[in-house]
Design a protein around this motif. Structure first.
Motif, PDB file in Angstrom:
ATOM      1  N   ARG A  61       1.258  -1.101   0.364  1.00  0.00           N
ATOM      2  CA  ARG A  61      -0.002  -0.503   0.125  1.00  0.00           C
ATOM      3  C   ARG A  61       0.882   1.476  -0.209  1.00  0.00           C
ATOM      4  O   ARG A  61       0.633   1.716  -0.537  1.00  0.00           O
ATOM      5  N   ARG A 115       2.739   2.093  -3.567  1.00  0.00           N
ATOM      6  CA  ARG A 115       1.974   1.763  -4.496  1.00  0.00           C
ATOM      7  C   ARG A 115       1.859   3.805  -4.054  1.00  0.00           C
ATOM      8  O   ARG A 115       1.263   4.389  -5.030  1.00  0.00           O
ATOM      9  N   LYS A 116       1.181   3.689  -3.021  1.00  0.00           N
ATOM     10  CA  LYS A 116       0.963   5.393  -2.433  1.00  0.00           C
ATOM     11  C   LYS A 116       2.263   5.789  -3.324  1.00  0.00           C
ATOM     12  O   LYS A 116       1.951   7.270  -4.309  1.00  0.00           O
ATOM     13  N   ARG A 154       2.466   6.580  -6.676  1.00  0.00           N
ATOM     14  CA  ARG A 154       1.173   7.107  -7.595  1.00  0.00           C
ATOM     15  C   ARG A 154       1.264   8.370  -7.250  1.00  0.00           C
ATOM     16  O   ARG A 154       1.259   9.347  -8.450  1.00  0.00           O
ATOM     17  N   SER A 155       1.693   8.836  -6.048  1.00  0.00           N
ATOM     18  CA  SER A 155       1.566  10.612  -6.215  1.00  0.00           C
ATOM     19  C   SER A 155       3.439  10.951  -6.008  1.00  0.00           C
ATOM     20  O   SER A 155       4.271  10.776  -4.608  1.00  0.00           O
ATOM     21  N   LEU A 194      -4.602   6.045  -4.810  1.00  0.00           N
ATOM     22  CA  LEU A 194      -5.611   4.286  -4.924  1.00  0.00           C
ATOM     23  C   LEU A 194      -6.235   3.952  -6.723  1.00  0.00           C
ATOM     24  O   LEU A 194      -7.409   4.251  -6.066  1.00  0.00           O
ATOM     25  N   ILE A 237      -5.629  -4.829  -1.612  1.00  0.00           N
ATOM     26  CA  ILE A 237      -4.449  -4.397  -0.169  1.00  0.00           C
ATOM     27  C   ILE A 237      -5.526  -4.791   0.590  1.00  0.00           C
ATOM     28  O   ILE A 237      -5.038  -5.694   2.101  1.00  0.00           O
TER      29      ILE A 237
END
Ligand SMILES: Nc1ncnc2c1ncn2[C@@H]1O[C@H](COP(=O)(O)OP(=O)(O)OP(=O)(O)O)[C@@H](O)[C@H]1O
Ligand SMILES: [Mg+2]
Lengths: 370, 348
Positions: free
Chosen positions: A10, A13-14, A17-18, B109, B117
């Motif tokens: 998580r 990915r975050k 992503r940003s 996301l 997740i």
């Protein structure tokens, strides 16, 4: 274990992503490297020095010729003729010119009669860098003028011969270790401090806590993710910074490997420290307020900018437990001196142990409930 | 039914022979000196939608947080799915799905990633993860949005995503803290329908909190009214309304406002209270709706005044709430939230 990977997944990915976190954690150190590196590192050139000649004799001419040589060659200053000493002093004071040299009456005669000839030098010492640079220049000029008359004493005089161990280190290179450490610190501060507390305040952790995830899985998930982010920031800055500073580390696999290990160990240490500081914090203002305070408390005692030997005892004590000290020492050892594993083994060990220790203290403090 | 049996039921928690999903016994939560939840008892039966209804600060979230292992219980106990939350929190966590009051899905996301997740956090086996995610997306009607960034979703869609997230591991008991707060009326009704469907297709027991009277009324099989940390009434919506005997509401709008209306209305036989709502508009609580209506018409005629509108409402949960707490839930809320349109079927 799988739950721990879910937390890491998580976060990563975050993170990708940003790109805000990445950009923010890179921007300040890079700017600091470029701006401070160039601001402090450059030589003083193009200042203006007034010459007030009350003597007009042959020795005065010699002094003025030497000045002209400097204006043409080193370019530290150019001279401006002043007829009036009072006006020259006033112009130094108001900043119109940077310094004034006063050649007194009878100067030439005193030189010939060895009667303690003196040149007056008026300088604005509220500007440390310029005045130091001009004074240095003047002193060497005066030494040169003295040269023929002191020749017979030269053999007896003690001379300091400076041997530079390493190739010329400019300020940009000198700052690079601090820059890499700073990038890691900012990444941990934003990613591990601010975002972590913001997530808590937004209730994201509430979402985790109702799943069957264990405390250890959650703690390790968050910390491994934090360390990975800091490592990525450190590596990026290490590479970009080396290229800006003109260090060819990127082309030496062994130095890169040492650098990588130090960055990983440093990231673990910084992250562990941050987690310990934040483990019981709920207020999103706290990490923001701590950002600057911690920066001062950790960066300056570390010897990043000034050598630790010049510190008072209490600051030296701080530097001993400051993970920045070891990260920066390590980076200096490999980036500036190519000291190899031997030079950084203690730094590596300290950072790793520090990281694990802080995490071990923080884990029992971490609450599995709200 | 009179008021007494329901209050009695509230005290013993309405537990009976039916299979029990959640049992809360003498539960207390203290924050320092402040008692947020005071000796609450209730049972939630298998397969029902149970509502905790109460104003802000009543202790609804605190109750849910204790039942979902988020905060320690000060005294008493909560048994969820047969496990004591204090002693076997992990067993409880495996059986429950929880939608917190705040929207907590990750904005950065996609919808699918958020669910993935959580599927991993809940330990949904790799082999059935994909299917579980597809199923819950279908159930909340977000299949088309699977690859959308969560930040691009509307409030109602985000709420549905949260609902999907809470269901991805196929829980038996589902806790929802104010699932429709902040949604427009159409989205709220959509969520109600969705929850009703989920209840049957997934054989879920649900515990929801709300401060919407109509939500409690339409969605819940049974309701517990919570106020100041105490459970003040418990029963089905019909039972609760019947327990407030004879309380009808007459809404009357006079053409002309005069200061005397309030006093004149209060003087009518059977009227227990009169609340001015706006100029010339009064809410009259009375023991007999039909009688009071007649009297109001006669009163207006005798004074030569005319009426813009006049309506009788059956007892609502609003009235039940006033009856048990001594005040209106709406007093503590933003007004529009609780202004209900006249019920269809209300007699003029
Ligand atoms: N961590 C805490 N520390 C102290 N008091 C708290 C804490 N959490 C909640 N409270 C208090 O407990 C009471 C109940 O709060 P709770 O959040 O359960 O209310 P609620 O019924 O969910 O209200 P809302 O409709 O606003 O969500 C409130 O008075 C609140 O101030
Ligand atoms: Mg709440």
């Amino acid at each position: 274990m799988n739950r721990m990977y879910a937390i890491i997944e998580r976060e990563m990915r975050k993170f990708f992503r940003s790109p805000t976190l990445m950009i923010m954690s890179l921007m300040l150190p890079i700017l600091q490297l470029i701006i401070i590196g160039n601001a402090f590192g450059g030589k003083i050139v193009g200042t203006h020095v007034a010459v007030v000649d009350h003597d007009h004799g042959p020795q005065a001419l010699k002094v003025r010729e030497a000045f002209d040589a400097i204006a043409v060659n080193i370019k530290t200053f150019t001279t401006v003729d002043y007829g009036n000493e009072v006006q020259a002093r006033e112009d130094v004071r108001t900043g119109k010119i940077d310094a004034a040299v006063i050649i007194p009456e009878q100067y030439s005669r005193r030189v010939y009669t060895d009667n303690a000839p003196k040149l007056g030098f008026v300088v604005d010492n509220s500007d440390l860098f310029t005045s130091a640079s001009l004074e240095g220049e003047m002193q060497s000029l005066v030494d040169a003028l003295n040269d023929p008359t002191v020749k017979d004493r030269l053999d007896k005089a003690i001379a300091l011969e400076i041997v530079e161990l390493y190739p010329y280190v400019n300020y940009l290179k000198y700052l690079l270790p601090m820059t890499v450490a700073l990038a890691m610190y900012i990444s941990v501060m934003i990613g591990g401090g601010m975002l972590y507390i913001d997530d808590k305040a937004r209730g994201v952790h509430e979402g985790y806590l109702v799943t069957p995830i264990t405390k250890l899985e959650l703690v390790f998930g968050l910390n491994i993710a934090g360390a990975i982010k800091a490592t990525l920031s450190g590596l990026s800055i290490g590479i970009i910074g080396s290229l800006i500073a003109g260090l060819g580390v990127v082309f030496h696999p062994m130095i890169m490997l040492q650098m990588f290990c130090l960055i990983v160990a440093g990231s673990i240490a910084f992250n562990g420290m941050m987690f310990l500081l934040m483990v019981r914090v709920d207020d999103p203002l706290v990490p923001r307020a701590m950002f600057g305070v911690l920066n001062v408390l950790l960066l300056y005692p570390s010897g990043a900018m000034y050598p630790t030997v010049s510190f008072p005892k209490w600051m030296q004590a701080m530097s001993v437990i400051d993970p920045f000290t070891y990260a920066i020492h390590g980076f200096k050892s490999i980036l500036l001196k190519d000291g190899g594993w031997i030079a950084i083994r203690f730094d590596l060990a300290f950072l790793t142990i520090f990281g694990i220790a802080t995490l071990l203290i923080a884990t029992p403090l971490f609450k599995r409930t709200l | 039914m009179s008021a007494a049996p329901n209050l009695g039921q509230a005290i013993n928690g309405g537990c009976d022979d039916r299979p029990i999903a959640i049992e809360v016994q003498h539960i207390v939560k203290r924050y320092g000196d402040f008692e947020a939840v005071k000796d609450v008892n209730f049972c939630v039966h298998d397969g029902e939608i149970f509502g905790l209804l109460g104003p802000n600060g009543a202790g609804k979230s605190t109750l849910i947080r204790m039942m979902t292992t988020l905060i320690p219980v000060t005294a008493g106990k909560a048994i969820v799915g047969g496990h004591n939350v204090a002693k076997e929190p992990d067993e409880v966590r495996r059986m429950i799905g929880v939608i917190p009051q705040a929207l907590t899905s990750d904005q950065d996301l996609t919808v699918g990633e958020n669910l993935l997740i959580y599927a991993k956090l809940y330990g949904v086996p790799r082999g059935i993860r994909e299917k579980s995610i597809a199923d819950v997306l279908e159930a909340v009607d977000l299949t088309k949005w699977r690859d959308a960034q969560t930040k691009t979703l509307s409030g109602g869609m985000r709420r549905r995503l949260e609902i999907a997230r809470g269901l991805v591991h196929n829980p038996k008991i589902f806790f929802l803290d104010e699932p429709t707060t902040g949604l427009d009326p159409v989205s709220r009704i959509a969520v109600w329908e969705m929850l009703n469907n989920l209840k049957t297709t997934r054989h879920l027991t649900m515990l929801i909190t709300t401060h919407y009277m109509d939500e409690a009324d339409k969605l819940c099989d049974r309701i517990a009214i919570v106020d100041h940390g105490k459970l003040v009434a418990l029963g089905t919506p019909v039972e609760l309304k019947n327990s407030v005997a004879g309380a009808n509401v007459v809404e009357v709008h006079f053409d002309r406002e005069t200061e005397e209306w309030q006093g004149r209305l209060e003087a009518l036989e059977g009227v227990t209270s009169v609340q001015p709502e706006s100029s010339g508009f009064y809410r009259v609580i009375t023991k007999s709706g039909s009688k009071t209506t007649m009297q109001i018409v006669e009163l207006a005629a005798s004074l030569g005044e005319s009426l813009t509108s006049l309506s009788v409402q059956n007892t609502t949960l609003d009235d039940v709430f006033i009856h048990y707490t001594g005040r209106q839930l709406r007093d503590e809320q933003v007004k529009p939230v609780f202004t209900m349109p006249p019920r269809p079927g209300a007699q003029p």
